[in-house]
Design a protein around this motif. Structure first.
Motif, PDB file in Angstrom:
ATOM      1  N   GLY A  82      -3.913   2.170   8.129  1.00 33.39           N
ATOM      2  CA  GLY A  82      -2.956   1.441   8.954  1.00 33.39           C
ATOM      3  C   GLY A  82      -1.848   0.847   8.102  1.00 33.39           C
ATOM      4  N   GLY A  83      -0.786   0.412   8.761  1.00 31.43           N
ATOM      5  CA  GLY A  83       0.319  -0.201   8.024  1.00 31.43           C
ATOM      6  C   GLY A  83       1.327  -0.832   8.949  1.00 31.43           C
ATOM      7  N   ASN A  84       2.153  -1.691   8.391  1.00 32.25           N
ATOM      8  CA  ASN A  84       3.244  -2.287   9.160  1.00 32.25           C
ATOM      9  C   ASN A  84       4.430  -1.351   9.256  1.00 32.25           C
ATOM     10  OD1 ASN A  84       1.810  -4.719   9.508  1.00 32.25           O
ATOM     11  ND2 ASN A  84       2.421  -5.384   7.455  1.00 32.25           N
ATOM     12  N   ASN A  85       4.500  -0.382   8.341  1.00 32.01           N
ATOM     13  CA  ASN A  85       5.563   0.620   8.325  1.00 32.01           C
ATOM     14  C   ASN A  85       5.034   1.821   7.541  1.00 32.01           C
ATOM     15  OD1 ASN A  85       5.942  -0.042   5.475  1.00 32.01           O
ATOM     16  ND2 ASN A  85       7.027  -1.862   6.213  1.00 32.01           N
ATOM     17  N   MET A  86       5.858   2.860   7.440  1.00 34.02           N
ATOM     18  CA  MET A  86       5.377   4.073   6.769  1.00 34.02           C
ATOM     19  C   MET A  86       5.179   3.871   5.270  1.00 34.02           C
ATOM     20  SD  MET A  86       7.181   7.257   8.711  1.00 34.02           S
ATOM     21  CE  MET A  86       7.059   7.444  10.492  1.00 34.02           C
ATOM     22  N   ASP A  87       5.982   3.016   4.656  1.00 30.66           N
ATOM     23  CA  ASP A  87       5.769   2.725   3.231  1.00 30.66           C
ATOM     24  C   ASP A  87       4.400   2.107   3.019  1.00 30.66           C
ATOM     25  OD1 ASP A  87       8.227   3.403   1.630  1.00 30.66           O
ATOM     26  OD2 ASP A  87       9.157   2.210   3.185  1.00 30.66           O
ATOM     27  N   ASP A  88       3.984   1.248   3.951  1.00 29.63           N
ATOM     28  CA  ASP A  88       2.665   0.635   3.906  1.00 29.63           C
ATOM     29  C   ASP A  88       1.568   1.698   3.965  1.00 29.63           C
ATOM     30  OD1 ASP A  88       2.180  -2.010   3.546  1.00 29.63           O
ATOM     31  OD2 ASP A  88       1.927  -2.510   5.666  1.00 29.63           O
ATOM     32  N   VAL A  89       1.753   2.666   4.849  1.00 31.09           N
ATOM     33  CA  VAL A  89       0.761   3.728   5.003  1.00 31.09           C
ATOM     34  C   VAL A  89       0.674   4.562   3.732  1.00 31.09           C
ATOM     35  CG1 VAL A  89       0.108   5.761   6.338  1.00 31.09           C
ATOM     36  CG2 VAL A  89       1.103   3.789   7.500  1.00 31.09           C
ATOM     37  N   ILE A  90       1.828   4.899   3.155  1.00 33.74           N
ATOM     38  CA  ILE A  90       1.825   5.675   1.915  1.00 33.74           C
ATOM     39  C   ILE A  90       1.202   4.866   0.777  1.00 33.74           C
ATOM     40  CG2 ILE A  90       3.350   6.662   0.152  1.00 33.74           C
ATOM     41  CD1 ILE A  90       5.070   7.711   2.485  1.00 33.74           C
ATOM     42  N   ALA A  91       1.430   3.553   0.768  1.00 32.36           N
ATOM     43  CA  ALA A  91       0.757   2.707  -0.222  1.00 32.36           C
ATOM     44  C   ALA A  91      -0.750   2.801  -0.059  1.00 32.36           C
ATOM     45  CB  ALA A  91       1.230   1.260  -0.081  1.00 32.36           C
ATOM     46  N   GLY A  92      -1.229   2.872   1.193  1.00 32.19           N
ATOM     47  CA  GLY A  92      -2.655   3.026   1.422  1.00 32.19           C
ATOM     48  C   GLY A  92      -3.172   4.362   0.916  1.00 32.19           C
ATOM     49  N   TYR A  93      -2.384   5.422   1.149  1.00 28.73           N
ATOM     50  CA  TYR A  93      -2.755   6.736   0.614  1.00 28.73           C
ATOM     51  C   TYR A  93      -2.898   6.672  -0.910  1.00 28.73           C
ATOM     52  CZ  TYR A  93      -1.748  11.287  -1.449  1.00 28.73           C
ATOM     53  OH  TYR A  93      -1.767  12.403  -2.256  1.00 28.73           O
ATOM     54  N   ARG A  94      -1.971   6.003  -1.574  1.00 29.63           N
ATOM     55  CA  ARG A  94      -2.044   5.940  -3.040  1.00 29.63           C
ATOM     56  C   ARG A  94      -3.119   4.969  -3.517  1.00 29.63           C
ATOM     57  NH1 ARG A  94       4.336   5.847  -4.049  1.00 29.63           N
ATOM     58  NH2 ARG A  94       4.817   7.764  -2.911  1.00 29.63           N
ATOM     59  N   THR A  95      -3.482   3.990  -2.694  1.00 32.98           N
ATOM     60  CA  THR A  95      -4.648   3.169  -3.010  1.00 32.98           C
ATOM     61  C   THR A  95      -5.884   4.052  -3.103  1.00 32.98           C
ATOM     62  OG1 THR A  95      -3.740   1.203  -1.939  1.00 32.98           O
ATOM     63  CG2 THR A  95      -6.136   1.299  -2.170  1.00 32.98           C
ATOM     64  N   LEU A  96      -5.974   5.003  -2.202  1.00 32.57           N
ATOM     65  CA  LEU A  96      -7.125   5.901  -2.168  1.00 32.57           C
ATOM     66  C   LEU A  96      -7.073   6.969  -3.253  1.00 32.57           C
ATOM     67  CD1 LEU A  96      -7.299   6.463   1.689  1.00 32.57           C
ATOM     68  CD2 LEU A  96      -8.993   5.238   0.311  1.00 32.57           C
ATOM     69  N   THR A  97      -5.894   7.514  -3.511  1.00 26.86           N
ATOM     70  CA  THR A  97      -5.799   8.725  -4.336  1.00 26.86           C
ATOM     71  C   THR A  97      -5.119   8.503  -5.681  1.00 26.86           C
ATOM     72  OG1 THR A  97      -3.703   9.388  -3.315  1.00 26.86           O
ATOM     73  CG2 THR A  97      -5.729  10.149  -2.261  1.00 26.86           C
ATOM     74  N   GLY A  98      -4.590   7.316  -5.934  1.00 25.02           N
ATOM     75  CA  GLY A  98      -4.000   7.020  -7.229  1.00 25.02           C
ATOM     76  C   GLY A  98      -2.499   6.816  -7.177  1.00 25.02           C
ATOM     77  N   ARG A  99      -2.007   5.930  -8.026  1.00 24.40           N
ATOM     78  CA  ARG A  99      -0.571   5.675  -8.122  1.00 24.40           C
ATOM     79  C   ARG A  99       0.148   6.870  -8.736  1.00 24.40           C
ATOM     80  NH1 ARG A  99       1.297   0.465  -7.528  1.00 24.40           N
ATOM     81  NH2 ARG A  99      -0.303  -1.138  -7.316  1.00 24.40           N
ATOM     82  N   ALA A 100       1.448   6.923  -8.502  1.00 25.16           N
ATOM     83  CA  ALA A 100       2.285   7.958  -9.111  1.00 25.16           C
ATOM     84  C   ALA A 100       2.907   7.368 -10.374  1.00 25.16           C
ATOM     85  CB  ALA A 100       3.379   8.390  -8.143  1.00 25.16           C
ATOM     86  N   PRO A 101       2.500   7.804 -11.564  1.00 29.81           N
ATOM     87  CA  PRO A 101       3.086   7.272 -12.801  1.00 29.81           C
ATOM     88  C   PRO A 101       4.600   7.475 -12.832  1.00 29.81           C
ATOM     89  CG  PRO A 101       1.145   8.608 -13.273  1.00 29.81           C
ATOM     90  CD  PRO A 101       1.470   8.825 -11.840  1.00 29.81           C
ATOM     91  N   ILE A 102       5.280   6.642 -13.598  1.00 30.40           N
ATOM     92  CA  ILE A 102       6.723   6.794 -13.756  1.00 30.40           C
ATOM     93  C   ILE A 102       6.981   7.993 -14.659  1.00 30.40           C
ATOM     94  CG2 ILE A 102       8.887   5.699 -14.448  1.00 30.40           C
ATOM     95  CD1 ILE A 102       7.566   2.996 -14.039  1.00 30.40           C
ATOM     96  N   MET A 103       7.800   8.905 -14.158  1.00 34.65           N
ATOM     97  CA  MET A 103       8.162  10.060 -14.973  1.00 34.65           C
ATOM     98  C   MET A 103       9.017   9.597 -16.160  1.00 34.65           C
ATOM     99  SD  MET A 103       6.769  12.509 -13.352  1.00 34.65           S
ATOM    100  CE  MET A 103       6.323  13.244 -11.773  1.00 34.65           C
ATOM    101  N   PRO A 104       9.033  10.355 -17.249  1.00 37.35           N
ATOM    102  CA  PRO A 104       9.959   9.998 -18.327  1.00 37.35           C
ATOM    103  C   PRO A 104      11.379   9.936 -17.782  1.00 37.35           C
ATOM    104  CG  PRO A 104       9.077  12.224 -18.613  1.00 37.35           C
ATOM    105  CD  PRO A 104       8.285  11.594 -17.528  1.00 37.35           C
ATOM    106  N   LYS A 105      12.165   9.026 -18.305  1.00 41.68           N
ATOM    107  CA  LYS A 105      13.497   8.813 -17.738  1.00 41.68           C
ATOM    108  C   LYS A 105      14.339  10.079 -17.787  1.00 41.68           C
ATOM    109  CE  LYS A 105      17.289   5.503 -17.708  1.00 41.68           C
ATOM    110  NZ  LYS A 105      17.869   4.281 -18.333  1.00 41.68           N
TER     111      LYS A 105
END
Length: 949
Positions: free
Chosen positions: A382-405
């Motif tokens: 669940g989420g308050n918006n789609m960004d919230d939902v995607i944050a939940g997906y990454r809570t489950l499956t892992g954060r996206a590391p910052i690519m080299p600049k």
């Protein structure tokens, strides 16, 4: 007990209609939720259902036909989820309920159905009863499992997004079918996100159908008529264009030349290489309503229905594409049909199937149907918006590391640079012409012809790879990405080593298939499901490539495409994961392959960011610093247009880094030595594609001959060259904005390439928009996808004003406009309330510090932006070593507040200069970096300051 038998996808199922026995449901309270055993339910299959509270907004649902649940480890979901939020349990009136501060899940004790409700009492999602089709026992290669199906009740106006990357040009998947099956240009991600701000992560790796899961039908299930009106077939005419062989005419009721195995079904004397086929006749449907035709095609394919051209496509012969064709039928009415097919090669494919209108009782269903699994297993997010939902997906499956600049800059590639000198000469030309570039890509076949899998440079063409890499780094300040396939030729040393340890799939060798190189070589892939094989593969790459100075990895053919154009059943026989059967793990190869490289490099060099580009992906792959590109698409306007919803839906699946072959990979022969009108179209196609590509998360040109460097596409004085150079330089000017979004993607689980429904969900007009998107919070991108178009219709979302980026002209949202699109410019609008930090002109991302920064303030609404900066190349940001500077604009007081800086990192600029450019509805200013537009310059040392308009 009474049962009604019916068939779903070839499976005989029984729906339980009534039960003369009393309900028996055993409820057990666990530390993280509840489990309920329903062994004598009135309306459902016998099952045990478990609800587990993962967070305030995430609940896992597992349903098993057995008394126990599988302990098989998930490949998608990380095992580091330790937080156990507070939750309450209640029971009554035949239901049990779990409640968190944000979510309520209610389970029926009679059917096992689960309903999700938000904290305001609004129903978000409701399961439909699991009947006998939910769990159908099956086996493959000694692996016992269930074929699984779970349906949900959908709101009539609900929209669905995500599910990976597909080439059907569809944005909103409500009422459509999506096949999750890895294939070159198709990427399967089992994550769907709803316009109601919830998501479902389906934890399964087998081939899965989502949405309308009814099986597409062969043409023979419609009433067919020949070109003379005879009922029962279409008239097929096979013609050889360079032969005296007479035309072959025959009756056909099915058009299905989908795979290599189907080539035998063509007429014996017919040769595809110089052939054309035409089908003529009529179709009649027993239904009234919207039908969909599913065309698989390679070569040139045109279809006319009722005298109207409904599709006109081309794809390279060896890599078929797909397209969906909607058409409204009236029951019992005959509609003329003509199909013209020019295979355009010696091995080509064509198939046409259809699907009837969705029956009334299924119109508001949305289902998952998987070939193999131990249990139904999904996460409601669940989420308050789609960004919230995607944050939940990454809570489950892992954060996206910052690519080299440097990965945020421009990449140049082609298929392919054949020598060391070609690589160095190309980069030198970029630097001499002052065309910004950060990365050049070395595609396949840098090894000797018969040494695929050796990871050794062919010394005759790359005599000193280490010196080449040194020159790229030190002389030209450019990185090199290299193509690495999971493929090995039989008999080479690495093959022998891997084979001796049991690390290879061996069926392709036993079957004697050869690839397409030279005389053709026997080959196979390694097994990334084997932990030791993953370590061995990385060790090989480290010893042969990384130790020489390679910067990044291009993982090709990771579907895995062991041999192209094999039917799915044959693919399953040659793909034999060590963890279990290929049916069970069909889609998971790219996930495990990326894991091998990511974990290997981080262990070998913990202080250098990993960067991976892969042709296929799966849920959770973002945690391995992996981006995905859209595969071997064609250089055609329709393929360019299809990449827009493909990239948006990929991003909405939770994986933030996506790119494509700008200009398309495969090229029609008319472009290879193009002159006149063909040359004009080639240049315009590449220009429009480049304009679009400058606003995707990763900015990358690639493709077959003709060469794709902008100076090879057009001379300096040509509009194409000028436009591409303009957008390249604009990308680099926007680097402070873009890199801040990369930081936000890791720290706040942000998404860079944004479907309009993410930011304007309250505006129902954006639900199915497939050719516009937001690049970050500020920029509305509107690609041009038609030849010779000089304007386009586009929608400005409601609720705010919009500024033309090139003129500063202000327009109110909530309306459709026709925007100018001269050859050199793509319509680009900026949302009122945006703050865009821009940097100095640079030739590569690390050339100079981003100082002074010019802040474009688009007034008319309050706005904010946070500038993110770190060292750009290492993982110190994971330890909190980075800085942020908040900017906030208040419309009422006409004041920009530059907030107090938080954090620091080595060599950070402590004192900054900020130029301020005010853009107002009454006084528009172009995003053109002219000094005359600067209205205020301030110095900043880390403390809060205010700037009045």
């Amino acid at each position: 007990m009474i049962r009604r038998l019916f068939v779903v996808s070839g499976i005989l199922c029984g729906a339980i209609l009534s039960n003369l026995h009393a309900q028996v449901a055993n409820v057990k309270k666990n530390s993280d939720g509840i489990s309920v055993s329903i062994r004598d339910g009135r309306e459902s299959a016998p099952q045990t259902v478990r609800l587990q509270v993962i967070s305030d907004k995430i609940i896992r649902v597992t349903s098993s036909p057995d008394d126990t649940f599988s302990s098989r480890k998930s490949l998608m979901v990380v095992d580091s989820i330790n937080a156990r939020p507070s939750w309450n349990y209640s029971e009554g009136n035949g239901f049990v309920t779990l409640q968190t501060p944000q979510l309520r899940a209610t389970l029926s004790l009679s059917s096992g159905e689960v309903t999700f409700v938000d904290k305001s009492g609004k129903t978000l999602l409701k399961e439909l009863k699991r009947d006998a089709c939910a769990f159908v026992p099956a086996t493959y290669s000694g692996d016992a499992f269930y074929q699984l199906q779970q349906a949900f009740l959908s709101d009539p106006n609900e929209a669905y997004y995500g599910l990976g990357q597909h080439q059907n040009g569809v944005m909103n998947y409500k009422g459509r079918q999506v096949s999750l099956s890895q294939y070159n240009t198709e990427v399967a991600i089992p994550m769907v996100i709803s316009s109601k701000n919830y998501g479902i992560l389906w934890d399964n790796y087998s081939i899965t159908k989502v949405g309308d899961v009814r099986e597409p039908q062969p043409l023979s299930t419609l009433k067919l008529y020949s070109d003379k009106g005879e009922p029962g077939w279409l008239t097929a005419k096979y013609t050889q264009t360079k032969s005296s062989i007479p035309e072959i005419v025959r009756a056909e009721s099915v058009i299905d030349y989908s795979y290599l195995k189907d080539m035998k079904n063509f007429p014996d004397s017919f040769k595809l290489a110089n052939g054309k086929v035409r089908w003529e006749g009529s179709l009649e449907s027993p239904y009234t309503g919207l039908h969909y035709f599913f065309l698989k095609y390679a070569g040139y394919a045109k279809i006319w229905l009722d005298g109207k051209l409904v599709t006109d496509r081309w794809r390279q012969a060896w890599n078929a594409g797909t397209v969906e064709i909607p058409f409204h039928f009236e029951k019992g009415k005959k509609y003329p049909l003509v199909i013209d097919w020019n295979p355009d090669g010696g091995e080509s494919y064509l198939a046409l199937k259809w699907q009837s209108p969705i029956p009334e009782n299924l119109k508001n269903q949305f289902a998952f149907q998987s070939e193999a699994g131990d249990q139904i297993d999904y996460y409601f997010i669940g989420g308050n918006n789609m960004d919230d939902v995607i944050a939940g997906y990454r809570t489950l499956t892992g954060r996206a590391p910052i690519m080299p600049k440097w990965a945020m800059g421009f990449w140049q590639s082609r298929e392919r640079y054949k020598t060391q000198d070609e690589i160095l000469t190309t980069v030198k030309t970029f630097r001499d012409r002052k065309i910004p570039i950060d990365n050049i890509v070395l595609d396949w076949s840098y090894w000797a012809e018969d040494q695929w899998g050796s990871q050794e440079f062919d010394k005759t063409r790359f005599p000193d790879a280490e010196q080449m890499l040194s020159d790229l780094h030190k002389k030209y300040n450019t990185q090199l990405m290299i193509s690495v396939w999971p493929k090995f030729y039989e008999g080479i040393d690495t093959y022998k080593d891997f084979a001796s340890k049991g690390w290879l799939f061996t069926r392709n060798i036993q079957d004697g298939r050869r690839d397409w190189i030279g005389k053709g070589y026997h080959n196979t892939f390694y097994d990334p499901f084997n932990e030791k094989a993953r370590t061995g593969f990385w060790t090989l790459l480290n010893n042969k490539l990384y130790s020489k100075g390679i910067d990044a990895w291009w993982l090709d053919a990771t579907e895995p495409d062991i041999h192209s154009n094999l039917d799915v059943d044959t693919r399953k026989t040659i793909y034999t994961p060590s963890l279990g059967s290929s049916v069970r793990y069909f889609n998971a190869f790219p996930l495990q392959n990326a894991k091998a490289i990511y974990e290997g490099q981080r262990a070998a060099n913990p202080n250098s960011r990993v960067f991976i580009l892969t042709r296929s992906s799966y849920g959770g792959q973002q945690r391995y610093s992996a981006a995905t590109w859209s595969g071997d698409i064609s250089s055609r306007w329709h393929d360019m247009k299809d990449q827009i919803p493909a990239g948006i839906n990929f991003s909405l699946s939770g994986l933030p880094y996506w790119t494509m072959d700008i200009g398309g990979f495969s090229v029609e022969r008319r472009y290879e030595r193009a002159q006149g009108a063909d040359l004009d179209e080639w240049r315009e196609l590449n220009t429009r594609w480049f304009q679009y590509g400058a606003f995707t998360p990763l900015f990358r040109v690639h493709g077959q001959f003709p060469f794709r460097e902008i100076y090879n596409i057009a001379p300096e004085d040509h509009a194409a060259y000028k436009s591409m150079l303009f957008y390249n330089k604009l990308r680099y000017r926007l680097m402070p904005y873009i890199y801040s979004l990369a930081g936000k993607t890791y720290h706040d689980n942000y998404t860079i390439m944004r479907g309009l429904a993410m930011d304007f969900g309250g505006d129902t007009a954006v639900a199915s928009v497939a050719d516009q998107f937001m690049f970050g919070p500020a920029l509305l991108v509107n690609p041009i996808t038609e030849y010779k178009a000089t304007n386009r219709s586009l929608y400005l979302p409601d609720g705010q004003g919009w500024y033309d980026a090139y003129t500063g002209k202000f327009l109110q949202g909530g309306k459709r406009i026709v925007a100018a699109a001269p050859y050199e410019r793509m319509p680009l609008y900026i949302k009122a309330g945006s703050i865009i930090p821009t940097g100095p002109e640079i030739q590569y991302t690390s050339e100079k510090p981003a100082d002074p920064l010019t802040l474009y303030i688009y007034t008319g609404q309050d706005g904010s932006f946070e500038l993110y900066e770190d060292e750009g190349v290492n993982y110190n940001y994971e330890k909190g070593i980075y800085s942020t500077i908040p900017f906030a604009y208040n419309e009422r007081s006409k004041t920009l507040t530059i907030g107090r800086r938080a954090g620091s990192f080595p060599n950070m600029l402590k004192n900054r200069t900020f130029n301020v450019v005010w853009v107002t509805p009454k006084k528009g200013v172009a995003l053109d970096f002219k000094q005359s537009n600067i209205k205020k310059t301030v110095t900043y040392s880390g403390e809060q300051i205010e700037v009045k308009m």
